[in-house]
Design an enzyme around this catalytic site. Structure first.
Site, short mmCIF file in Angstrom:
data_model
loop_
_atom_site.label_atom_id
_atom_site.label_comp_id
_atom_site.label_asym_id
_atom_site.label_seq_id
_atom_site.Cartn_x
_atom_site.Cartn_y
_atom_site.Cartn_z
N GLY A 60 27.77 9.66 11.52
CA GLY A 60 27.67 10.78 10.67
C GLY A 60 27.11 11.57 11.63
N GLN A 65 21.69 18.73 13.74
CA GLN A 65 21.15 17.30 14.50
C GLN A 65 20.94 17.73 15.91
OE1 GLN A 65 22.58 14.16 11.83
NE2 GLN A 65 21.41 12.88 13.05
N CYS A 110 18.67 7.32 10.88
CA CYS A 110 19.56 8.09 11.71
C CYS A 110 18.92 8.45 12.72
CB CYS A 110 18.34 9.41 10.23
SG CYS A 110 19.35 10.66 11.11
N LEU A 111 20.61 9.30 13.09
CA LEU A 111 19.84 9.20 14.78
C LEU A 111 18.68 10.25 15.14
CD1 LEU A 111 23.62 9.65 15.43
CD2 LEU A 111 22.22 7.73 16.57
N HIS A 154 24.65 11.90 3.19
CA HIS A 154 23.44 11.64 3.92
C HIS A 154 23.67 12.91 5.05
CE1 HIS A 154 21.38 9.37 6.95
NE2 HIS A 154 21.29 10.51 8.13
N GLU A 155 24.69 12.79 5.10
CA GLU A 155 25.00 14.51 6.01
C GLU A 155 24.92 15.33 6.47
OE1 GLU A 155 24.74 13.36 9.88
OE2 GLU A 155 25.35 11.35 9.04
N HIS A 158 21.36 16.78 5.53
CA HIS A 158 21.12 17.39 6.39
C HIS A 158 21.00 18.32 6.39
CE1 HIS A 158 19.29 14.56 9.47
NE2 HIS A 158 20.79 13.81 9.29
#
Length: 185
Positions: A60, A65, A110-111, A154-155, A158
């Site tokens: 995701g 991000q 997480c990225l 999770h997304e 953000h």
């Protein structure tokens, strides 16, 4: 093409902001951003391309991000039954959810976070979502459970300036409520 250098890391102020609603139908610029985000996820899961471009695998990616404070994210993952979840969601909202909780047994990553954060992140086990899907250019209603539900939440976090580790119990990072559902990933 989005590379790891384009992904903002924890500490960047955009990750703590509430992202802005997006007007639909989407502008050409927003469509291009979504296509690039999707391309990143697909490339990041390809062993040759991820090695060639030094990409961390992701399932995701949210617009904040990549330093774009808009309510958009993409998901690209397969569940245990090899069903592909490929969505580009705009202005997503949870319209209902279970009381029951679930968590990833390996914890979340997480990225935008370059470190291991030990602990369980409790999420709703099931969610119903409404959003504008940029791929079909239609409003969609999705019912998700298991890994897809966790990734969606999770997304969505953000877009609201929340990081996954904000959900970890500070006193007891591995505390689990009764009947929480373990999800393997």
């Amino acid at each position: 093409m989005i590379l790891m250098k384009d992904i903002v890391r924890e500490g960047h102020p955009v990750l703590r902001q509430v992202a802005h609603e997006v007007k639909t139908p989407l502008t050409e610029q927003d469509i291009n951003i979504i296509k690039e985000m999707q391309e990143f996820l697909i490339n990041s899961q390809d062993p040759e391309l991820s090695e060639k471009y030094d990409l961390r695998a992701g399932v995701g990616l949210a617009a904040p991000q990549i330093n774009i404070p808009k309510r958009m994210f993409v998901i690209y993952l397969e569940d245990d039954d090899e069903r592909l979840y490929q969505y580009a969601l705009v202005n997503p909202k949870i319209v209902s959810h279970s009381v029951e909780k679930s968590y990833l047994t390996s914890g979340e990553g997480c990225l935008s976070v370059d470190r291991d954060v030990p602990g369980y992140v409790l999420r709703h086990a099931r969610v119903t979502i409404k959003a504008y899907d940029a791929l079909s250019e239609k409003e969609v209603k999705l019912r998700l459970k298991g890994l897809p539900a966790i990734v969606f939440q999770h997304e969505l976090d953000h877009l609201n300036g929340v990081m996954f580790y904000d959900h970890i119990n500070k006193e007891n990072p591995f505390h689990l409520p009764e009947n929480a559902i373990a999800v393997e990933n």
